[in-house]
Design an enzyme around this catalytic site. Structure first.
Site, short mmCIF file in Angstrom:
data_model
loop_
_atom_site.label_atom_id
_atom_site.label_comp_id
_atom_site.label_asym_id
_atom_site.label_seq_id
_atom_site.Cartn_x
_atom_site.Cartn_y
_atom_site.Cartn_z
NE ARG A 70 3.35 36.37 -13.95
CZ ARG A 70 2.46 37.07 -14.27
NH1 ARG A 70 2.13 37.01 -15.78
NH2 ARG A 70 1.91 37.77 -12.97
CD GLN B 109 20.27 33.49 -4.63
OE1 GLN B 109 20.18 33.98 -3.30
NE2 GLN B 109 21.61 33.11 -5.25
CD GLU C 246 -3.25 1.21 2.42
OE1 GLU C 246 -3.60 1.16 2.00
OE2 GLU C 246 -2.47 1.54 3.34
#
Length: 372
Positions: free
Chosen positions: A261, A272, A235
């Site tokens: 962008r 940075q 799982e």
């Protein structure tokens, strides 16, 4: 490892990614998309060819699920898919009688039967050794009384694997029983609303003098802990392979956005403050990949991987939350709009630190295993 496994779901990408915003808002299980999951063959990946499976190894199955996580933006559907594979099919293949394998495995692998395993109880999610749901023998039947909570797939499931107490609390008092929906004495509660993974329904179960034939037992009486251990390893590895795929796609999309962008005359990725966030995202993705890969190798080799599994689960789930937070921050205004999907990824990520044993439980296990 062949990329064919990674791309099992790719031909169905359009179907898997349709109507995401509407389905997330409604919290409805996407039945039409389940048809795409069935058609992809991903449900057959880890099962033996004798029953119609693909016969793939543990790492190969993880690779297929990673690809599903990468391809499908419907994280709830992906989570229900992983649950379908691991909840009943995996323990039936490993521990059940030949008759039960022949009866159920083909329909589980096909997706005709939707499955769920019922472990968690309201009184204690991770305390599986002290279940309050009890079963006592009555001739060739077990009679079960009690209830379960937060059961993934339960509102839509056709077949359950119940973890019940047949002896004293502890590892030798646990037994696993198969029961079909509609059996008298089994009541299935409605879907519970939740913050994320909304297309993967969870709910409650209650048992009132529920009679289950002894022939429906998976494994020996009192051997439920062995079943649980086998299932929980997979799982974690299967479910968080999905997460790795989702994180990888999120990273790629965030890099593309940071390149495209512009603010103050240059791409935001040149700043940075943004580039370091993305560098951290990359490190978290690759750290998650290494833990999943190394832990799977130990599990497949039959080595003791208790600490590795606890660490893997914690590292990957928390990395998922942090990369989702970073992606929302970098996407700015778009990051908080539902139509762009990043806020949904953040909501989906939160449950991973809770299900399959919370981060706190995992740290307790690690502390115990290192002698604290």
């Amino acid at each position: 490892m062949s990329d064919d496994l990674f791309h099992l779901a790719t031909p169905w990408a359009d179907e898997l990614n349709a109507n995401l915003q509407e389905l997330d808002a409604s919290g409805a299980f996407p039945q039409d998309k389940w048809k795409a999951i069935r058609s992809s063959g991903i449900l057959r990946t880890p099962f033996h060819p004798d029953f119609g499976g693909s016969g793939r190894s543990l790492p190969e199955t993880m690779r297929a699920l990673e690809g599903l996580g990468y391809t499908s933006r419907d994280a709830g559907l992906s989570f229900s898919t992983s649950t379908q594979i691991v909840s009943v099919g995996i323990p039936v293949q490993r521990f059940a009688t030949q008759e039960l394998k022949e009866r159920y495995l083909p329909k589980i692998m096909d997706g005709e039967l939707i499955t769920a395993h019922a472990i968690t109880e309201e009184s204690g999610g991770s305390d599986a050794m002290n279940l309050s749901t009890v079963a006592h023998r009555d001739g060739d039947h077990y009679v079960v009384n009690g209830g379960k909570m937060f059961i993934t797939n339960s509102p839509i499931a056709d077949l359950f694997l119940l973890y019940v107490r047949t002896g004293k609390p502890g590892p030798f008092g646990l037994t696993t029983l198969l029961v079909e929906t509609g059996t008298p004495g089994l009541s299935v509660g409605p879907t519970m609303d939740k913050i994320g993974l909304r297309t993967s329904p969870i709910g409650t179960l209650s048992f009132d003098e529920l009679r289950i034939p002894v022939a429906q037992r998976v494994g020996q009486e009192g051997a439920g802990f062995l079943v649980l251990d086998h299932v929980m390893k997979r799982e974690v590895l299967f479910g968080f392979s999905l997460t790795l795929g989702e994180m990888t796609r999120r990273l790629e999309e965030t890099i593309d956005f940071a390149r495209a962008r512009t603010q103050f005359g240059q791409p935001i990725g040149k700043y940075q403050a943004v580039s370091h966030k993305i560098a951290d995202m990359k490190m978290r993705v690759e750290t998650a990949r290494k833990w999943l890969t190394d832990t799977a190798a130990k599990v497949e080799a039959g080595q003791d991987a208790a600490l590795d599994l606890a660490a893997t689960k914690t590292i990957v789930s928390e990395a998922n939350v942090q990369t989702a937070l970073d992606a929302v921050q970098i996407h700015g205004g778009r990051g908080v709009l539902t139509e762009h999907g990043m806020e949904r990824e953040l909501r989906n990520s939160i449950a991973g630190t809770i299900y399959s044993g919370s981060s706190e439980i995992q740290r307790n296990r690690i502390a115990t295993l290192i002698g604290l």
